[in-house]
Design an enzyme around this catalytic site. Structure first.
Site, short mmCIF file in Angstrom:
data_model
loop_
_atom_site.label_atom_id
_atom_site.label_comp_id
_atom_site.label_asym_id
_atom_site.label_seq_id
_atom_site.Cartn_x
_atom_site.Cartn_y
_atom_site.Cartn_z
N ASP B 108 -16.37 -10.00 -14.55
CA ASP B 108 -15.00 -9.50 -14.76
C ASP B 108 -14.86 -8.15 -13.96
O ASP B 108 -15.80 -7.61 -13.40
CB ASP B 108 -14.47 -9.61 -15.90
CG ASP B 108 -12.79 -9.59 -16.20
OD1 ASP B 108 -12.06 -8.83 -15.29
OD2 ASP B 108 -12.28 -10.61 -16.70
N TRP B 144 11.15 7.59 3.15
CA TRP B 144 10.13 7.49 2.26
C TRP B 144 9.18 8.65 2.12
O TRP B 144 8.38 8.90 1.20
CB TRP B 144 9.27 6.33 2.40
CG TRP B 144 8.20 6.39 3.58
CD1 TRP B 144 8.55 6.39 4.93
CD2 TRP B 144 6.96 6.61 3.41
NE1 TRP B 144 7.32 6.51 5.34
CE2 TRP B 144 6.20 6.67 4.72
CE3 TRP B 144 6.17 6.60 2.10
CZ2 TRP B 144 4.98 6.93 4.83
CZ3 TRP B 144 4.85 6.94 2.44
CH2 TRP B 144 4.17 6.92 3.82
N HIS B 256 -1.63 10.52 5.50
CA HIS B 256 -2.44 9.97 6.36
C HIS B 256 -3.51 9.12 5.95
O HIS B 256 -3.49 7.96 6.23
CB HIS B 256 -2.82 11.31 7.46
CG HIS B 256 -3.13 10.10 8.81
ND1 HIS B 256 -2.40 9.87 9.40
CD2 HIS B 256 -4.51 9.65 9.07
CE1 HIS B 256 -2.87 8.87 10.36
NE2 HIS B 256 -4.02 8.82 10.15
N SER B 271 -13.08 -9.15 8.52
CA SER B 271 -14.39 -9.30 8.64
C SER B 271 -15.25 -10.42 8.07
O SER B 271 -16.41 -10.70 8.24
CB SER B 271 -15.40 -7.93 8.58
OG SER B 271 -14.49 -6.83 9.11
N LYS B 334 -14.83 -1.39 15.45
CA LYS B 334 -14.56 -2.54 14.70
C LYS B 334 -14.19 -3.42 15.53
O LYS B 334 -14.51 -4.65 15.53
CB LYS B 334 -13.60 -2.03 13.63
CG LYS B 334 -14.20 -1.18 12.55
CD LYS B 334 -13.23 -0.86 11.37
CE LYS B 334 -13.80 -0.54 10.19
NZ LYS B 334 -14.64 -1.72 9.77
N ARG B 453 14.91 7.40 15.18
CA ARG B 453 14.83 6.47 13.87
C ARG B 453 15.89 6.92 13.07
O ARG B 453 16.43 8.20 12.85
CB ARG B 453 13.33 6.51 13.52
CG ARG B 453 12.76 7.93 13.03
CD ARG B 453 11.34 7.61 12.79
NE ARG B 453 10.99 7.08 11.58
CZ ARG B 453 9.92 7.39 10.71
NH1 ARG B 453 9.13 8.39 11.33
NH2 ARG B 453 9.79 6.64 9.64
#
Lengths: 192, 528, 373
Positions: B108, B144, B256, B271, B334, B453
């Protein structure tokens, strides 16, 4: 359960992580003074500590002339008049100048204001030294009166070659609501 | 294997799962909590999506038709908050809860009771946030990113509720992160060394540290907003010697790393899936781990690239531009690794793979626009336009959300014990893929042509683009209902799923039967 | 699947490359904006090339290396040389991008030796321009009629991009903008100049431009600044220096005339109809954005005037708040934005419209008396 690792081990990690959380929360607040130090050191944002500079002992560099412009504004919702006596002055680096700013309170009540400075380009704020300035303190002004407020400054001769114009802006903010009624009532019209 | 299963059956007799609502209220089981998180995030995805539909409906044509600007601003604000904190982050936490113990051979999560709290405070946070929309003066309408002083002096009184709800979200995330870290550090099965952990576990491990580092900073920022608004401090008020730009520094110091919190687990998911359906081991496992760590580390050095227009000295602009550009190196590694994994593999295209491949392509497109945005001089033109909106929706919707969909399709048989309707899943994929591009690709053009925006109305030159975007938006929104239907169908029945429904899948989670028993790995497996 | 994806991508690519004006970044009208555009296109093309290589390899393996073609998977899973290569090569590409970006940035931030300085102040929801070294200053408000926004009239060509008084600058001269704000953060943006700078309260920011082509250039506020963020455009007219000087002289003269006019108007009084007519015009231009055209405000954000205690009873308080504003709220001091006659008219309007039938008629002289008491 048989595989549950030993408790203290978990606790040790949790304690460290929680400590990190607390430290990072504190760091969020520590960013406030850190930011100020950073701005003072780099001229970031044209902010600078409004501390009093030492009297001018620098040699005057007459080979250069820099145009110093003054911009005055009153915050919206504030009816004061606020103007520099001259719009700009030409100074040599190292030369001390005094400029008067005129403030007028046209309302029927005593008021208190605070001038907030800003310099453009931000880099120039590192070399602008104020020996005396009305912006060091709040300005009380009795109903319907006006006053002349002096600002004495010099530019450090170290100021970089590429700066030819320095703009010094003051925005006047209304601080009246932070005052006690007694303190407000005690404001006397200035001798001038 | 059979002995392990026998052992678990034995345990099941002793730990009967309580039934009804109390099972879910008091559960400390990682699978139950994982399911709760996933369902919660999907509900929030639909709620936030509904707000996006309001936004797109208003923007369908120039002029004001449906909502007035103040409400429009509330919609953009709450849409953002819900999607970030209510949809993407809880979905990842749900996946972590379900999968991390099963991937590392743990019975768990390490801290099951805290796990229960960290979930159950979330619905309250969002109930508070949504309730604020019905207050006099409306809910938060400052974006936000809640830049001061719009969120302090000039905001409505629902700001207090907003602050409170963000605090709860933060506490929930921090508890979740602590749980993940302790589980990974202490509960790995014998032989499961760090460098043998599946990448999903690795990326979550790093994400959890990011959460621990930056969620408290967000808590600090909202606290300062609260005290500025209600208790007379002037952190961000120029009149009192504060600085509104400092708010942005503090916010983006959190913000960020936060965007990487929302994408690193995606890297882990992809992956896992790409090797499984390429029937080939992941290329460059170690470099994947280092690249993830590098991205996480760099994320603390680039915050001010969100603030190039605030007026910074040139040296600062250059520093943040270079650091930001540098992030594309580990991110590129990546992507190259994923392509190299596919190279000379034996590829099949089941729904998880379809979403994972769409992720790689669309996330990379989002990465390209990110690189363009990093270039300070051009960022002055892109900043706060629809180009930015296009960029972060490419990385968050066709990035993070697509990876979550891929994960759901990958592990649904394990969770429910049933195979899902492949036809429906493929329909969902193609509908989503096409509509997401109709929705977000034209936004690049709107932004480049100069549309800012967060505006409820626009000049007529943008009318055609916005119409296309809105149509894409409605189609994308509707497409997600296919997924809801598919999941409900799959939970209720279907073809029995084998323990390992995907031929090339690797990992401990596939060694237990489907559906995964209530308790798994009570006896730790041996990892060679 | 792969074919559809490829065709989708191929279909998008030409759109991006072809359309210059409608769908791409503007080349603008200044050296800087041209450099910014070139930089934008350079990086875009580099991204395209990388995209073709990466996606090409991906689609190649999606098509060629599929199980249905009977491919057996290879077993390689690392290659140090390849990994070093795809770390170093992107790094070199980045250096190639950073060099022109750095030089452009340094040029953009060089605000020295400007010939004209304009102080640009943002406030909810309009811009204010003040020419340094002169007394010329004015507000610049959205000129698009409400009826167009509410779809009651057809939208004009410059819908939402038109103002009543544009900023005027001379061509061929370096113009420096000092940008600041009166309330929340705004951002002053003219795409054709590649100038976008935030207007931060209490702080001044600098930007500059040098426009060679006379013309009208339009932009918008780019930072969310509250309710009417979408309705505060920027319009700049660049004029030949001679025309600009003539315009400037006219502004100075007009300001003088307006002051004389003000004195003359003080002596005159309006009747109720005149006051209501002028008042409504001023109200729609300066007040309706917050207090709404129906005077009902937005509960919890902007107070209602309809039926309010101040509008019905407190005449001095009413004049005071219009003239002096209210600290810490969006209510501005209109004393230096509107003429005394306009203030008198708008106060009269607010006290008699929407069923506020007080019958009060305020005259410019009353405002003058209040301001000089």
């Amino acid at each position: 359960m048989s595989t549950q690792p030993s408790k203290p081990d978990n606790l040790k990690i949790i304690r460290r992580l929680l400590l990190t959380v607390v430290c990072m929360f504190a760091f969020g607040f520590a960013l406030v003074p850190l930011y100020e130090v950073f701005c003072d050191l780099t001229g970031f944002n044209g902010r600078f500590t409004d501390g009093q500079a030492a009297a001018n002992t620098k040699a005057v560099d007459t080979s250069r002339t820099i145009n110093v412009q003054f911009v005055t504004r009153v915050n919206k919702g504030m009816p004061w008049g606020f103007e520099p006596e001259v719009r700009s002055v030409r100074v040599h680096p190292g030369e001390t100048k005094v400029v008067n700013f005129l403030a007028r309170n046209p309302t029927g009540g005593n008021m208190v204001a605070q001038a907030i400075p800003s310099v453009a380009p931000g880099e120039a704020s590192l070399y602008l030294n104020k020996v005396e300035c009305f912006c060091f303190n709040q300005q009380p002004l009795a109903a319907g009166t006006e006053t002349a407020m002096p600002m004495q400054f010099y530019l450090d001769p170290e100021i970089p070659e590429h700066i030819h114009t320095v703009t010094l802006s003051y925005t006047m903010y209304d601080m009246t609501q932070n005052m006690t009624p007694d303190a407000l009532a005690a404001i006397q019209p200035t001798a001038e | 294997m059979s002995t392990v299963v026998g052992e678990m059956d034995h345990h099941d007799h002793h730990h009967h799962a309580p039934s009804g609502i109390t099972r879910w209220l008091f559960t400390t089981n990682h699978k139950d909590i994982g399911s709760l998180y996933l369902w919660f995030s999907f509900i929030m995805f639909l709620v936030g999506g509904a707000m996006a539909m309001v936004i797109r409906a208003e923007l369908f044509q120039p002029g004001l038709q449906l909502v007035e600007p103040h409400f429009f601003n509330q919609m953009t604000t709450v849409h953002g908050l819900i999607m970030v904190f209510g949809a993407v982050m809880p979905a990842f936490t749900g996946l972590a809860n379900w999968m991390i113990p099963m991937m590392i051979g743990a019975p768990d999560m390490a801290l099951p009771r805290m796990n229960n709290w960290s979930f159950w405070i979330l619905p309250f946070a969002f109930a508070i946030l949504l309730a604020s929309l019905f207050m006099e003066g409306g809910g938060p309408a400052f974006g936000w990113t809640f830049y001061a002083p719009l969120s302090t002096t000039y905001s409505s009184d629902s700001t207090a509720l907003f602050v409170f709800s963000v605090h709860i979200m933060g506490i929930s995330s921090i508890m979740g992160a602590i749980n993940v870290i302790v589980t990974i550090m202490n509960m790995r099965a014998p032989g499961m060394t760090y460098m043998k952990m599946p990448l999903f576990v690795w990326t979550w491990f790093i994400t959890a540290f990011l959460l621990i580092a930056v969620m408290p900073v967000l808590a600090g920022a909202v606290t300062m907003v609260l005290t500025d608004k209600y208790f007379g401090t002037s952190f961000f008020d120029a009149a009192g010697g504060g600085d509104p730009v400092m708010f942005q520094h503090i916010f983006w110091f959190f913000g960020h790393p936060e965007v990487y919190i929302m994408i690193l687990p995606s890297f882990g998911i992809v992956s896992a899936i790409i090797p499984a359906f390429s029937r080939k081991q992941l290329f460059g496992y170690a470099s994947m781990v280092y690249a993830t760590a590098a991205i996480a580390g760099l994320s603390f050095l680039v915050w001010a690239h969100h603030m190039f227009t605030t007026g910074m000295p040139v040296f600062a602009e250059l520093f943040f531009m270079y650091c930001t550009m540098l992030i594309s190196v580990p991110t590129g590694v990546k992507v190259f690794n994923w392509v190299a994994t596919m190279w000379r593999g034996s590829i099949t295209f089941e729904p998880p793979m379809m979403f994972a491949l769409a992720f790689v392509i669309l996330f990379t497109i989002g990465g390209f626009s990110g690189l363009m945005l990093a270039i300070t001089p051009v960022d002055f033109q892109y900043h706060d336009t629809y180009f930015v909106v296009a960029h972060f929706h490419y990385v968050l919707v066709s990035g993070a959300i697509f990876s979550i969909m891929a994960a759901a399709y990958y592990w649904l048989p394990k969770w429910t014990g049933h195979m899902y309707d492949m036809g429906l899943a493929k329909l969902h994929f193609w509908a989503s893929l096409i509509s997401v591009n109709v929705l977000f690709f034209p936004m690049h053009f709107a932004g480049l042509a100069g549309m800012p925006r967060r505006i409820p109305d626009y000049s007529i030159q943008f009318a055609d683009i916005n119409q296309i975007v809105s149509i894409g938006g409605f189609a994308f929104g509707l497409s997600q209902l296919i997924f809801l239907w598919l999941v409900i169908k799959c939970v209720r029945g279907g073809e029995k799923a084998p323990a390992k429904p995907w031929e090339g899948a690797e990992g401990l989670e596939w060694t237990v039967p489907s559906p995964a028993p209530y308790h798994t790995f009570d006896t730790p497996p041996e990892v060679k | 699947m792969s074919i559809k994806l490829i065709s989708a991508l191929v279909a998008m690519a030409p759109v991006a490359a072809q359309a210059r004006s409608q769908l791409n970044l503007t080349q603008g009208v200044t050296d800087i904006s041209q450099r910014v555009y070139d930089l934008h296109m350079t990086i875009f093309y580099i991204c395209c090339v990388i995209g073709v290589v990466v996606f090409g390899a991906m689609f190649w393996s999606m098509i060629r290396h599929r199980k249905s073609k009977g491919r057996k998977p290879a077993t390689f899973h690392e290659n140090v040389k390849v990994e070093i290569a795809w770390t170093v090569i992107p790094f070199l590409i980045l250096i190639g991008m950073a060099i022109p970006a750095t030089s452009t940035l340094i040029a953009m931030e060089d605000t020295s030796e400007a010939e004209v300085t304009v102080l640009v102040t943002g406030s909810q929801w309009k811009w204010h321009y003040k020419y340094f070294d002169t007394d010329v200053e004015y507000f610049s408000l959205l000129a698009t009629p409400r009826q167009q926004i509410e779809n009651k009239l057809d939208k004009g060509e410059n819908y939402l991009l038109e103002v009543d008084r544009p900023l005027v600058i001379p061509t061929g001269k370096k113009v420096r903008f000092l940008i600041t704000s009166d309330d929340v953060i705004h951002s002053w943006w003219v795409p054709d100049f590649a100038v976008k700078k935030d207007a931060n309260p209490g702080m001044i920011n600098e930007a500059w431009t040098k426009v060679d082509e006379p013309g009208i250039y339009r932009g918008q506020c780019a930072e969310l600044c509250g309710k009417d963020h979408g309705f505060m455009p920027v319009v700049v007219i660049a004029k030949e220096p001679a025309e600009y000087d003539a315009w400037m002289a006219e502004q100075v003269a007009a300001k003088q005339r307006a002051e004389e006019e003000e004195q003359r108007l003080l002596a005159m009084s309006m009747d109720m109809d005149e006051a209501m007519e002028l008042g409504e015009r001023v109200y729609v231009g300066s007040c309706a954005a917050c207090h709404q055209a129906n005077g009902e405000g937005i509960p919890g954000v902007f107070p209602a005037l309809k039926g309010s205690d101040m509008a019905l009873n407190d005449m001095q308080g009413h004049i005071d708040i219009v003239v002096n504003g209210k600290t810490g709220t969006s209510m501005q001091a209109f004393g230096n934005q509107l003429t005394m006659q306009e203030i008198a008219a708008v106060v009269t309007y607010e006290r008699n419209a929407w069923g506020n039938d007080t019958g009060d008629l305020v005259q410019a002289a009353d405002i003058n008396a209040f301001m000089n008491e």
